[in-house]
Design a protein around this motif. Structure first.
Motif, PDB file in Angstrom:
ATOM      1  N   GLU A 214      -7.504  -0.277  10.264  1.00 42.16           N
ATOM      2  CA  GLU A 214      -7.662   0.898   9.411  1.00 42.16           C
ATOM      3  C   GLU A 214      -9.136   1.249   9.189  1.00 42.16           C
ATOM      4  OE1 GLU A 214      -3.696  -0.965   8.281  1.00 42.16           O
ATOM      5  OE2 GLU A 214      -5.687  -1.627   8.895  1.00 42.16           O
ATOM      6  N   VAL A 219      -9.575   5.167   8.547  1.00 43.06           N
ATOM      7  CA  VAL A 219      -8.611   5.423   7.472  1.00 43.06           C
ATOM      8  C   VAL A 219      -9.096   4.764   6.173  1.00 43.06           C
ATOM      9  CG1 VAL A 219      -6.224   5.085   6.694  1.00 43.06           C
ATOM     10  CG2 VAL A 219      -6.710   5.560   9.110  1.00 43.06           C
ATOM     11  N   SER A 239      -9.898   4.589   0.465  1.00 46.86           N
ATOM     12  CA  SER A 239      -9.153   5.379   1.437  1.00 46.86           C
ATOM     13  C   SER A 239      -8.826   6.742   0.840  1.00 46.86           C
ATOM     14  CB  SER A 239      -7.859   4.673   1.842  1.00 46.86           C
ATOM     15  OG  SER A 239      -7.122   5.499   2.734  1.00 46.86           O
ATOM     16  N   VAL A 244      -2.262   4.758   1.637  1.00 48.66           N
ATOM     17  CA  VAL A 244      -2.864   3.542   2.184  1.00 48.66           C
ATOM     18  C   VAL A 244      -3.532   2.751   1.065  1.00 48.66           C
ATOM     19  CG1 VAL A 244      -4.606   2.601   3.755  1.00 48.66           C
ATOM     20  CG2 VAL A 244      -3.247   4.591   4.438  1.00 48.66           C
ATOM     21  N   ALA A 249      -4.934  -3.478   2.982  1.00 48.21           N
ATOM     22  CA  ALA A 249      -5.213  -3.399   4.419  1.00 48.21           C
ATOM     23  C   ALA A 249      -6.250  -4.439   4.823  1.00 48.21           C
ATOM     24  CB  ALA A 249      -5.704  -1.999   4.776  1.00 48.21           C
TER      25      ALA A 249
END
Length: 371
Positions: A214, A219, A239, A244, A249
């Motif tokens: 990511e 992202v 993000s 997300v 992540a």
């Protein structure tokens, strides 16, 4: 010198990208020095290498004159016209003076030039390759230690891990495979010098880019990093996509992603927090793992007074103030941390001071009974 040389130069041009004509020009220049050195000539000479056959010729440059004084520097008009009918007085004539025994010297000189140019070209290729890797991560193998510098084999060349770029207490054993951050690539007479680091915050950033798709895809964005190498790092992530979770992540399923980075850093603790444009929220998160009760900020001074539960005070400050120090560096805010009881005591003292001042002022206003 022969067509074999030309063929070899053509192969080098294809494989190494070294232009044949440039090497031939270098050979010609080197042959001039070799001729003067071996034949003790002070005259001006020019060496020509045939681009097709590889044959060479040495020419002496002489002044055309009707009254030659120096056989090495002058040539008569009559003799000059035998070489070139268009030559006149005061022109410069080229007279071939190729020695019969110059072949071996020429071959040896040509070999030296080719080897030197090849070495320079390889150094140039390595420099170009690694100069493009500045601020990037490379993987190498520990080779040896020289004057406290750790030398790391990168395959085509070696890198230097200076003492100031080494993590305190981290051991670098022979044949250890480690990731390092390229901080500088310099040209030197001995080839490119590559300086790398294990302490630079950029190492953390690049490791997360490698482990977290990511981040690599954009992202999730790394907003800030504060680090005390070998001990602890705080990283703020964000993000734009509400779907997300930037912290999740980076942590990965069951913590696998962040654990890979911790293992590479040999146990360095990493706190991952969510960045926020709201200073109170950001400062509160930055003191993780401590829980924050209240944050009061001063925009002008860019300072914050943070209140935490009594039992969280030592955790918020951290060992030797590390957690608070890293949080301040991460957010860019001055942070003053107090426990709830300390805040309560401060408020009570302020109230007492206010009440005492009020009572004193009131007493001064009362009339004297004797009046």
């Amino acid at each position: 010198m022969s067509s074999d040389l030309i063929h070899a130069l053509e192969q080098l041009e294809k494989e190494k990208g070294i232009e044949k004509d440039i090497i031939i020009e270098a050979i010609e220049a080197a042959l001039i020095s070799a001729y003067k050195r071996n034949f003790g000539s002070s005259q001006n000479v020019r060496v020509s290498v045939d681009r097709q056959t590889g044959d060479f010729k040495v020419y002496a440059l002489k002044r055309v004159t009707s009254d030659p004084q120096n056989e090495y520097m002058d040539i008569s008009v009559e003799n000059a016209k035998k070489i070139n009918a268009e030559l006149d007085e005061e022109d410069m004539a080229e007279v071939e003076v190729t020695p019969k025994k110059f072949g071996r010297i020429a071959a040896q000189t040509a070999k030296q030039v080719v080897v030197q140019r090849l070495r320079e070209a390889e150094r140039g290729i390595i420099f170009d390759e690694f100069s493009n890797k500045e601020a990037e991560i490379v993987t190498g193998i520990v080779q040896r230690t020289e004057k406290k510098n750790v030398i790391i084999d990168l395959g085509k060349t070696e890198a230097v891990l200076a003492p100031t770029e080494q993590i305190s207490g981290e051991e670098y054993k022979f044949n250890d495979r480690i990731k390092v951050y390229v901080i500088e690539v310099k040209r030197t007479t001995k080839g490119p010098q590559i300086m790398v680091s294990r302490t630079h915050p950029g190492l953390i950033k690049r490791l997360f880019e490698l482990e977290v798709p990511e981040i690599h895809e954009g992202v999730v964005e790394i907003k800030s990093i504060s680090r005390e190498p070998g001990s602890r790092t705080k990283i703020a992530v964000y993000s734009k996509d509400d779907n997300v979770d930037p912290v999740g992540a980076c942590v990965g399923q069951k913590g696998t992603r962040v654990q890979t980075i911790v293992d590479e850093l040999r146990g360095e603790k990493i706190d991952i927090i969510k960045w926020s444009s709201n200073p109170q929220e950001y400062i509160s998160s930055s003191l993780s793992p401590a829980k924050v009760v209240r944050v009061d900020i001063s925009e002008e001074e860019k300072s914050a007074k943070v209140t935490v539960p009594d039992f969280q005070l030592s955790l918020a400050i951290g060992k030797e103030g590390q957690n608070a120090r890293l949080a301040a560096k991460l957010t860019g805010w001055k942070i003053d941390i107090k426990s709830e009881s300390q805040l309560r005591a401060t408020i009570e003292q302020q109230l007492l001071n206010f009440d005492g001042g009020f009572q004193s002022a009131f007493s001064e206003d009362e009339p004297d009974e004797d009046e």
